[in-house]
Design an enzyme around this catalytic site. Structure first.
Site, short mmCIF file in Angstrom:
data_model
loop_
_atom_site.label_atom_id
_atom_site.label_comp_id
_atom_site.label_asym_id
_atom_site.label_seq_id
_atom_site.Cartn_x
_atom_site.Cartn_y
_atom_site.Cartn_z
N ARG A 90 38.74 53.42 34.61
CA ARG A 90 38.29 53.70 35.97
C ARG A 90 37.07 54.63 35.96
O ARG A 90 36.12 54.43 36.72
CB ARG A 90 39.42 54.36 36.77
CG ARG A 90 39.00 54.77 38.18
CD ARG A 90 40.11 55.45 38.94
NE ARG A 90 39.65 55.85 40.27
CZ ARG A 90 40.44 56.39 41.19
NH1 ARG A 90 41.72 56.59 40.94
NH2 ARG A 90 39.95 56.72 42.37
N ASN A 144 44.82 46.74 42.55
CA ASN A 144 43.46 46.46 42.99
C ASN A 144 42.68 45.67 41.94
O ASN A 144 42.98 45.78 40.75
CB ASN A 144 42.73 47.78 43.27
CG ASN A 144 43.12 48.38 44.60
OD1 ASN A 144 43.23 47.67 45.59
ND2 ASN A 144 43.33 49.68 44.63
N CYS A 164 48.16 46.66 50.90
CA CYS A 164 47.25 47.80 50.82
C CYS A 164 47.71 48.85 51.82
O CYS A 164 48.33 48.52 52.83
CB CYS A 164 45.82 47.36 51.14
SG CYS A 164 44.58 48.68 51.04
N HIS A 194 39.87 46.04 51.63
CA HIS A 194 38.81 47.05 51.48
C HIS A 194 37.51 46.61 52.15
O HIS A 194 36.43 47.10 51.81
CB HIS A 194 38.58 47.41 50.01
CG HIS A 194 39.72 48.18 49.41
ND1 HIS A 194 39.69 48.71 48.15
CD2 HIS A 194 40.93 48.52 49.91
CE1 HIS A 194 40.82 49.33 47.89
NE2 HIS A 194 41.59 49.22 48.96
N TYR A 244 36.08 52.20 53.32
CA TYR A 244 35.36 51.50 52.25
C TYR A 244 34.04 50.90 52.75
O TYR A 244 33.16 50.59 51.96
CB TYR A 244 36.23 50.41 51.63
CG TYR A 244 37.33 50.95 50.77
CD1 TYR A 244 37.11 51.26 49.43
CD2 TYR A 244 38.61 51.16 51.29
CE1 TYR A 244 38.11 51.77 48.63
CE2 TYR A 244 39.63 51.67 50.49
CZ TYR A 244 39.37 51.97 49.17
OH TYR A 244 40.38 52.48 48.39
#
Length: 421
Positions: A90, A144, A164, A194, A244
Protein backbone atom coordinates in the site's frame (compact mmCIF):
# COMPACT_ATOMS: atom_id res chain seq x y z
CA UNK A 1 -24.96 -20.20 11.29
CA UNK A 2 -21.27 -20.30 10.39
CA UNK A 3 -19.29 -17.38 8.96
CA UNK A 4 -15.70 -17.33 7.76
CA UNK A 5 -13.58 -14.17 7.54
CA UNK A 6 -10.66 -14.50 5.13
CA UNK A 7 -8.16 -11.92 6.25
CA UNK A 8 -9.24 -12.49 9.84
CA UNK A 9 -5.85 -11.41 11.17
CA UNK A 10 -6.49 -7.83 10.05
CA UNK A 11 -6.46 -5.11 12.68
CA UNK A 12 -9.95 -4.27 11.29
CA UNK A 13 -11.33 -7.52 12.64
CA UNK A 14 -12.20 -6.38 16.20
CA UNK A 15 -14.51 -3.77 14.63
CA UNK A 16 -16.26 -6.62 12.85
CA UNK A 17 -16.34 -8.74 16.01
CA UNK A 18 -17.86 -5.90 18.02
CA UNK A 19 -20.68 -5.64 15.48
CA UNK A 20 -21.27 -9.39 15.50
CA UNK A 21 -21.48 -9.30 19.30
CA UNK A 22 -23.80 -6.31 19.55
CA UNK A 23 -26.08 -7.36 16.70
CA UNK A 24 -26.32 -11.07 17.47
CA UNK A 25 -30.12 -11.01 17.30
CA UNK A 26 -29.89 -9.77 13.70
CA UNK A 27 -27.16 -12.25 12.75
CA UNK A 28 -27.11 -15.23 15.14
CA UNK A 29 -23.63 -16.64 14.53
CA UNK A 30 -22.89 -20.02 16.06
CA UNK A 31 -19.35 -20.32 14.70
CA UNK A 32 -16.99 -17.67 13.37
CA UNK A 33 -13.79 -18.80 11.66
CA UNK A 34 -10.94 -16.32 11.26
CA UNK A 35 -8.70 -17.35 8.35
CA UNK A 36 -5.29 -15.77 7.77
CA UNK A 37 -1.83 -16.96 6.70
CA UNK A 38 -0.22 -14.78 9.40
CA UNK A 39 -0.53 -17.10 12.41
CA UNK A 40 1.05 -14.59 14.82
CA UNK A 41 -1.46 -11.84 14.01
CA UNK A 42 -4.27 -14.37 14.00
CA UNK A 43 -3.45 -15.38 17.56
CA UNK A 44 -3.51 -11.78 18.82
CA UNK A 45 -6.70 -10.82 16.98
CA UNK A 46 -8.60 -14.00 17.86
CA UNK A 47 -7.71 -13.66 21.53
CA UNK A 48 -9.29 -10.21 21.65
CA UNK A 49 -12.23 -11.44 19.55
CA UNK A 50 -13.03 -14.17 22.08
CA UNK A 51 -12.80 -11.71 24.95
CA UNK A 52 -15.21 -9.32 23.18
CA UNK A 53 -17.69 -12.16 22.65
CA UNK A 54 -17.34 -13.23 26.28
CA UNK A 55 -17.83 -9.71 27.64
CA UNK A 56 -21.01 -9.26 25.60
CA UNK A 57 -22.29 -12.77 26.46
CA UNK A 58 -22.18 -14.01 22.88
CA UNK A 59 -22.40 -17.78 22.87
CA UNK A 60 -20.78 -18.19 19.46
CA UNK A 61 -17.52 -20.11 19.03
CA UNK A 62 -14.51 -18.39 17.45
CA UNK A 63 -11.94 -20.61 15.75
CA UNK A 64 -8.87 -19.86 13.65
CA UNK A 65 -6.98 -21.49 10.82
CA UNK A 66 -4.33 -20.70 8.23
CA UNK A 67 -5.97 -23.20 5.84
CA UNK A 68 -8.50 -21.55 3.54
CA UNK A 69 -10.20 -24.80 2.53
CA UNK A 70 -10.72 -25.81 6.14
CA UNK A 71 -11.88 -22.34 7.13
CA UNK A 72 -14.58 -21.96 4.49
CA UNK A 73 -15.92 -25.52 4.70
CA UNK A 74 -19.63 -25.51 5.64
CA UNK A 75 -19.68 -21.70 6.02
CA UNK A 76 -22.95 -19.99 5.16
CA UNK A 77 -21.07 -16.85 4.12
CA UNK A 78 -17.43 -15.97 3.51
CA UNK A 79 -16.33 -12.39 4.07
CA UNK A 80 -13.21 -11.27 2.19
CA UNK A 81 -11.06 -8.50 3.70
CA UNK A 82 -7.66 -8.97 2.10
CA UNK A 83 -4.66 -6.75 1.54
CA UNK A 84 -2.28 -8.58 -0.78
CA UNK A 85 1.23 -7.33 -0.02
CA UNK A 86 0.18 -5.69 3.24
CA UNK A 87 0.89 -2.10 4.21
CA UNK A 88 4.25 -2.24 2.43
CA UNK A 89 2.51 -2.67 -0.94
CA UNK A 90 0.00 0.00 0.00
CA UNK A 91 2.83 2.40 0.81
CA UNK A 92 4.21 1.86 -2.69
CA UNK A 93 0.77 2.42 -4.25
CA UNK A 94 0.60 5.76 -2.46
CA UNK A 95 4.10 6.99 -3.35
CA UNK A 96 5.40 5.97 -6.81
CA UNK A 97 2.47 7.59 -8.72
CA UNK A 98 3.54 10.93 -7.21
CA UNK A 99 6.82 10.60 -9.12
CA UNK A 100 4.77 11.13 -12.30
CA UNK A 101 2.69 13.96 -10.86
CA UNK A 102 -0.36 11.75 -10.31
CA UNK A 103 -2.40 10.97 -7.21
CA UNK A 104 -1.01 8.15 -5.10
CA UNK A 105 -3.94 6.32 -3.53
CA UNK A 106 -4.62 2.66 -2.82
CA UNK A 107 -8.03 2.31 -4.49
CA UNK A 108 -8.03 4.74 -7.42
CA UNK A 109 -5.67 5.86 -10.14
CA UNK A 110 -2.42 4.00 -10.71
CA UNK A 111 -2.20 2.76 -7.12
CA UNK A 112 -5.71 1.39 -7.34
CA UNK A 113 -4.83 -0.47 -10.54
CA UNK A 114 -1.76 -1.97 -8.88
CA UNK A 115 -3.93 -3.18 -6.02
CA UNK A 116 -6.44 -4.69 -8.46
CA UNK A 117 -3.70 -6.54 -10.34
CA UNK A 118 -2.35 -8.02 -7.11
CA UNK A 119 -5.75 -8.80 -5.65
CA UNK A 120 -8.05 -10.19 -8.35
CA UNK A 121 -6.12 -13.44 -8.97
CA UNK A 122 -5.87 -14.13 -5.22
CA UNK A 123 -9.57 -13.47 -4.62
CA UNK A 124 -10.60 -15.66 -7.56
CA UNK A 125 -8.45 -18.49 -6.21
CA UNK A 126 -10.13 -18.19 -2.82
CA UNK A 127 -13.57 -18.06 -4.44
CA UNK A 128 -12.85 -21.24 -6.41
CA UNK A 129 -11.88 -22.93 -3.15
CA UNK A 130 -15.17 -21.78 -1.63
CA UNK A 131 -17.08 -23.12 -4.64
CA UNK A 132 -15.35 -26.51 -4.47
CA UNK A 133 -15.74 -26.79 -0.72
CA UNK A 134 -19.11 -25.12 -0.23
CA UNK A 135 -20.87 -23.96 -3.42
CA UNK A 136 -23.92 -22.58 -1.60
CA UNK A 137 -21.95 -20.04 0.45
CA UNK A 138 -22.36 -16.33 -0.21
CA UNK A 139 -19.17 -14.32 -0.73
CA UNK A 140 -19.24 -10.80 0.71
CA UNK A 141 -16.39 -8.73 -0.67
CA UNK A 142 -14.99 -5.86 1.36
CA UNK A 143 -11.62 -6.11 -0.40
CA UNK A 144 -10.63 -3.06 -2.44
CA UNK A 145 -11.02 -2.07 -5.17
CA UNK A 146 -14.48 -3.42 -4.38
CA UNK A 147 -16.10 -2.69 -7.75
CA UNK A 148 -13.42 -4.44 -9.81
CA UNK A 149 -13.06 -7.36 -7.40
CA UNK A 150 -16.84 -7.89 -7.20
CA UNK A 151 -17.10 -7.84 -10.98
CA UNK A 152 -14.35 -10.45 -11.22
CA UNK A 153 -16.27 -12.65 -8.79
CA UNK A 154 -19.61 -12.24 -10.55
CA UNK A 155 -18.14 -12.81 -14.02
CA UNK A 156 -16.66 -16.07 -12.75
CA UNK A 157 -20.14 -17.17 -11.63
CA UNK A 158 -19.72 -16.82 -7.88
CA UNK A 159 -22.50 -15.89 -5.46
CA UNK A 160 -21.04 -12.52 -4.50
CA UNK A 161 -22.03 -9.06 -3.36
CA UNK A 162 -19.63 -6.16 -2.83
CA UNK A 163 -19.72 -3.98 0.27
CA UNK A 164 -18.27 -0.57 1.16
CA UNK A 165 -18.68 1.58 4.26
CA UNK A 166 -18.94 4.94 2.47
CA UNK A 167 -22.75 4.91 2.25
CA UNK A 168 -23.36 3.79 5.82
CA UNK A 169 -20.89 6.43 6.97
CA UNK A 170 -22.94 9.14 5.25
CA UNK A 171 -26.17 7.66 6.59
CA UNK A 172 -24.89 7.79 10.16
CA UNK A 173 -23.48 11.29 9.73
CA UNK A 174 -26.68 12.68 8.24
CA UNK A 175 -28.77 11.00 10.94
CA UNK A 176 -26.74 12.78 13.63
CA UNK A 177 -27.14 16.12 11.88
CA UNK A 178 -30.89 15.56 11.45
CA UNK A 179 -31.23 14.17 14.99
CA UNK A 180 -33.07 11.04 13.82
CA UNK A 181 -32.38 7.32 14.03
CA UNK A 182 -30.10 6.03 11.23
CA UNK A 183 -32.79 3.66 10.02
CA UNK A 184 -34.94 6.68 9.15
CA UNK A 185 -32.36 7.94 6.62
CA UNK A 186 -32.49 6.59 3.06
CA UNK A 187 -29.80 7.75 0.64
CA UNK A 188 -30.26 8.26 -3.09
CA UNK A 189 -26.75 6.82 -3.47
CA UNK A 190 -25.64 6.44 -7.10
CA UNK A 191 -22.38 5.61 -8.83
CA UNK A 192 -19.52 3.16 -8.64
CA UNK A 193 -17.49 2.08 -5.67
CA UNK A 194 -15.46 5.09 -4.51
CA UNK A 195 -17.10 7.18 -7.24
CA UNK A 196 -20.54 8.00 -5.90
CA UNK A 197 -22.86 10.85 -5.03
CA UNK A 198 -25.72 11.28 -2.56
CA UNK A 199 -28.33 12.82 -4.86
CA UNK A 200 -30.97 12.86 -2.13
CA UNK A 201 -31.40 12.18 1.56
CA UNK A 202 -34.90 10.89 2.34
CA UNK A 203 -36.64 10.40 5.65
CA UNK A 204 -38.55 7.17 6.16
CA UNK A 205 -37.62 5.29 3.00
CA UNK A 206 -37.09 5.53 -0.78
CA UNK A 207 -40.29 7.54 -1.24
CA UNK A 208 -39.79 9.83 1.77
CA UNK A 209 -39.21 13.57 1.86
CA UNK A 210 -35.90 14.68 0.37
CA UNK A 211 -34.21 16.73 3.09
CA UNK A 212 -30.87 17.14 1.32
CA UNK A 213 -31.51 20.85 0.55
CA UNK A 214 -32.20 21.39 4.26
CA UNK A 215 -29.02 19.51 5.21
CA UNK A 216 -26.89 21.59 2.86
CA UNK A 217 -28.47 24.86 3.99
CA UNK A 218 -28.09 24.17 7.70
CA UNK A 219 -24.97 21.99 7.82
CA UNK A 220 -23.14 22.72 4.56
CA UNK A 221 -19.97 23.92 6.29
CA UNK A 222 -19.73 20.74 8.36
CA UNK A 223 -20.31 18.51 5.34
CA UNK A 224 -17.81 20.43 3.21
CA UNK A 225 -15.18 20.29 5.95
CA UNK A 226 -15.60 16.52 6.26
CA UNK A 227 -15.11 16.17 2.51
CA UNK A 228 -12.16 18.63 2.43
CA UNK A 229 -13.94 20.50 -0.34
CA UNK A 230 -15.04 24.15 -0.52
CA UNK A 231 -18.58 24.85 0.64
CA UNK A 232 -19.38 26.70 -2.58
CA UNK A 233 -18.61 23.60 -4.67
CA UNK A 234 -21.01 21.49 -2.62
CA UNK A 235 -23.67 24.18 -2.91
CA UNK A 236 -23.20 24.48 -6.69
CA UNK A 237 -23.50 20.74 -7.15
CA UNK A 238 -26.48 20.47 -4.82
CA UNK A 239 -25.42 16.92 -3.94
CA UNK A 240 -22.90 15.31 -1.60
CA UNK A 241 -20.02 13.63 -3.44
CA UNK A 242 -18.05 10.82 -1.90
CA UNK A 243 -14.82 12.08 -0.38
CA UNK A 244 -13.00 10.01 -3.02
CA UNK A 245 -14.26 12.50 -5.61
CA UNK A 246 -11.74 14.99 -4.24
CA UNK A 247 -9.01 13.04 -6.06
CA UNK A 248 -10.76 14.02 -9.31
CA UNK A 249 -12.24 17.40 -8.44
CA UNK A 250 -9.01 18.71 -6.86
CA UNK A 251 -6.35 16.45 -8.36
CA UNK A 252 -3.44 18.91 -8.49
CA UNK A 253 -4.16 20.24 -5.01
CA UNK A 254 -4.21 16.69 -3.63
CA UNK A 255 -0.92 15.80 -5.35
CA UNK A 256 0.73 18.84 -3.75
CA UNK A 257 -0.62 17.85 -0.34
CA UNK A 258 0.47 14.24 -0.65
CA UNK A 259 3.99 15.32 -1.53
CA UNK A 260 4.40 17.17 1.76
CA UNK A 261 3.51 14.48 4.31
CA UNK A 262 4.01 10.79 5.10
CA UNK A 263 1.80 8.35 3.23
CA UNK A 264 -1.41 7.15 4.82
CA UNK A 265 0.09 3.65 4.67
CA UNK A 266 3.00 4.75 6.87
CA UNK A 267 0.56 6.21 9.38
CA UNK A 268 -1.55 3.06 9.36
CA UNK A 269 1.48 0.78 9.71
CA UNK A 270 2.49 2.61 12.89
CA UNK A 271 -1.09 2.45 14.12
CA UNK A 272 -1.31 -1.27 13.39
CA UNK A 273 1.83 -1.95 15.41
CA UNK A 274 0.29 -0.18 18.39
CA UNK A 275 -3.07 -1.92 17.91
CA UNK A 276 -1.50 -5.37 17.80
CA UNK A 277 0.31 -4.62 21.05
CA UNK A 278 -3.04 -3.65 22.57
CA UNK A 279 -4.70 -6.79 21.23
CA UNK A 280 -2.11 -8.87 23.07
CA UNK A 281 -3.19 -7.44 26.43
CA UNK A 282 -5.31 -10.15 28.13
CA UNK A 283 -7.20 -7.45 30.04
CA UNK A 284 -8.52 -5.80 26.85
CA UNK A 285 -12.04 -7.01 26.10
CA UNK A 286 -13.42 -4.31 23.79
CA UNK A 287 -12.29 -2.62 20.61
CA UNK A 288 -9.85 0.19 21.52
CA UNK A 289 -10.58 3.81 20.65
CA UNK A 290 -7.50 3.90 18.43
CA UNK A 291 -9.23 1.50 16.04
CA UNK A 292 -11.63 4.28 15.02
CA UNK A 293 -8.66 6.12 13.47
CA UNK A 294 -7.68 3.03 11.48
CA UNK A 295 -10.65 3.44 9.10
CA UNK A 296 -13.64 1.26 8.27
CA UNK A 297 -16.16 3.05 10.47
CA UNK A 298 -19.51 1.20 10.65
CA UNK A 299 -18.09 -1.60 8.52
CA UNK A 300 -19.33 -4.18 11.01
CA UNK A 301 -22.89 -2.90 10.98
CA UNK A 302 -23.00 -2.87 7.17
CA UNK A 303 -21.56 -6.41 7.07
CA UNK A 304 -24.07 -7.72 9.61
CA UNK A 305 -26.98 -6.14 7.73
CA UNK A 306 -25.87 -7.57 4.39
CA UNK A 307 -25.12 -11.07 5.70
CA UNK A 308 -28.41 -11.18 7.61
CA UNK A 309 -30.38 -10.30 4.46
CA UNK A 310 -28.52 -12.78 2.24
CA UNK A 311 -28.90 -15.60 4.75
CA UNK A 312 -32.35 -14.93 6.17
CA UNK A 313 -34.83 -12.22 7.08
CA UNK A 314 -32.87 -10.32 9.73
CA UNK A 315 -31.34 -7.51 7.66
CA UNK A 316 -32.72 -4.38 6.06
CA UNK A 317 -34.62 -5.08 2.83
CA UNK A 318 -32.85 -2.22 1.02
CA UNK A 319 -29.10 -1.58 1.28
CA UNK A 320 -26.31 0.08 -0.69
CA UNK A 321 -24.23 -2.66 -2.29
CA UNK A 322 -22.05 -3.39 -5.32
CA UNK A 323 -23.73 -5.65 -7.86
CA UNK A 324 -24.46 -6.06 -11.56
CA UNK A 325 -26.00 -3.05 -13.30
CA UNK A 326 -28.60 -5.09 -15.26
CA UNK A 327 -30.10 -2.04 -16.96
CA UNK A 328 -30.23 0.20 -13.89
CA UNK A 329 -27.94 2.78 -15.51
CA UNK A 330 -28.91 2.51 -19.19
CA UNK A 331 -25.63 3.95 -20.47
CA UNK A 332 -23.65 1.04 -18.93
CA UNK A 333 -23.47 -2.60 -19.93
CA UNK A 334 -25.58 -5.01 -17.89
CA UNK A 335 -22.45 -6.67 -16.47
CA UNK A 336 -20.93 -3.45 -15.19
CA UNK A 337 -20.84 -3.37 -11.39
CA UNK A 338 -22.48 -0.33 -9.82
CA UNK A 339 -22.97 0.88 -6.25
CA UNK A 340 -26.59 1.78 -5.56
CA UNK A 341 -29.50 1.01 -3.28
CA UNK A 342 -30.71 -2.53 -3.88
CA UNK A 343 -33.24 -4.98 -2.55
CA UNK A 344 -31.27 -7.71 -0.83
CA UNK A 345 -32.49 -11.19 0.03
CA UNK A 346 -31.63 -14.86 -0.23
CA UNK A 347 -31.42 -14.58 -4.02
CA UNK A 348 -28.92 -11.71 -3.90
CA UNK A 349 -29.17 -8.01 -4.72
CA UNK A 350 -31.49 -6.30 -7.20
CA UNK A 351 -30.80 -2.57 -7.77
CA UNK A 352 -33.62 -0.10 -7.29
CA UNK A 353 -34.58 2.14 -10.20
CA UNK A 354 -32.45 5.27 -10.58
CA UNK A 355 -33.69 8.50 -12.22
CA UNK A 356 -31.89 9.78 -15.32
CA UNK A 357 -28.54 11.18 -14.23
CA UNK A 358 -27.07 14.58 -14.96
CA UNK A 359 -24.28 14.22 -17.57
CA UNK A 360 -21.87 15.57 -14.95
CA UNK A 361 -22.25 12.29 -13.07
CA UNK A 362 -23.18 9.91 -15.90
CA UNK A 363 -20.14 10.94 -17.95
CA UNK A 364 -17.69 10.26 -15.16
CA UNK A 365 -19.38 6.96 -14.26
CA UNK A 366 -19.10 5.86 -17.89
CA UNK A 367 -15.47 6.95 -18.08
CA UNK A 368 -14.40 5.11 -14.93
CA UNK A 369 -16.41 2.02 -15.90
CA UNK A 370 -14.42 1.88 -19.15
CA UNK A 371 -11.22 2.03 -17.08
CA UNK A 372 -12.54 -0.77 -14.83
CA UNK A 373 -13.24 -2.91 -17.91
CA UNK A 374 -9.60 -2.54 -18.94
CA UNK A 375 -8.31 -2.94 -15.39
CA UNK A 376 -10.11 -6.25 -14.98
CA UNK A 377 -8.81 -7.43 -18.34
CA UNK A 378 -5.27 -6.59 -17.20
CA UNK A 379 -5.80 -8.35 -13.87
CA UNK A 380 -7.13 -11.50 -15.55
CA UNK A 381 -4.79 -11.72 -18.54
CA UNK A 382 -1.74 -9.63 -17.62
CA UNK A 383 0.62 -7.93 -20.03
CA UNK A 384 2.30 -4.54 -20.17
CA UNK A 385 0.05 -3.27 -23.00
CA UNK A 386 -3.10 -4.03 -21.01
CA UNK A 387 -1.71 -2.20 -17.97
CA UNK A 388 -0.79 0.78 -20.15
CA UNK A 389 -4.26 0.95 -21.73
CA UNK A 390 -5.98 0.82 -18.34
CA UNK A 391 -3.80 3.63 -17.02
CA UNK A 392 -4.33 5.72 -20.15
CA UNK A 393 -8.10 5.30 -19.75
CA UNK A 394 -8.20 6.48 -16.14
CA UNK A 395 -9.43 10.09 -15.73
CA UNK A 396 -6.70 10.74 -13.14
CA UNK A 397 -4.03 9.95 -15.75
CA UNK A 398 -5.16 10.17 -19.40
CA UNK A 399 -1.83 11.21 -20.96
CA UNK A 400 0.43 8.73 -22.72
CA UNK A 401 3.61 10.07 -21.17
CA UNK A 402 2.18 9.62 -17.66
CA UNK A 403 0.76 6.20 -18.57
CA UNK A 404 4.12 5.00 -19.89
CA UNK A 405 6.01 6.09 -16.78
CA UNK A 406 3.37 4.70 -14.46
CA UNK A 407 3.29 1.36 -16.28
CA UNK A 408 7.02 0.90 -15.78
CA UNK A 409 6.79 1.81 -12.10
CA UNK A 410 3.73 -0.35 -11.44
CA UNK A 411 5.39 -3.44 -12.88
CA UNK A 412 8.70 -2.77 -11.13
CA UNK A 413 7.06 -2.35 -7.73
CA UNK A 414 4.69 -5.32 -8.09
CA UNK A 415 6.72 -7.90 -10.01
CA UNK A 416 6.60 -10.43 -7.15
CA UNK A 417 2.79 -10.37 -7.23
CA UNK A 418 2.36 -10.54 -11.02
CA UNK A 419 2.69 -14.03 -12.43
CA UNK A 420 3.14 -12.69 -15.97
CA UNK A 421 5.78 -10.05 -15.21
Amino acid sequence: MKLAVVGGGSTYTPELIDGFARLRDTLPIEELVLVDPAADRLELVSGLARRIFAKQDHAGKITTTTDIDAGVADADAVLLQLRVGGQAARNQDETWPLECGCVGQETTGAGGLAKALRTVPVVLDIAERVRRTNPDAWIIDFTNPVGIVTRALLQAGHKAVGLCNVAIGFQRKFARLLEVEPGQVHLDHVGLNHLSWELGVRLGGPDGENVLPKLLAEHGDTIADDLHMPRQIIDRLGVVPSYYLRYLYAHDEVVRELGTKPSRAAEVAAMEKELLEMYGDPALDEKPELLAKRGGAFYSEAAVDLAASLLGDGGSPVQVVNTYNNGTLPFLADDAVIEVQARVGRDGATPLAVPALDPLYAGLIGHVTAYEDLALEAALRGGRDRVFKALLAHPLIGQYEYAEGLTDRLIAHNREHLAWA
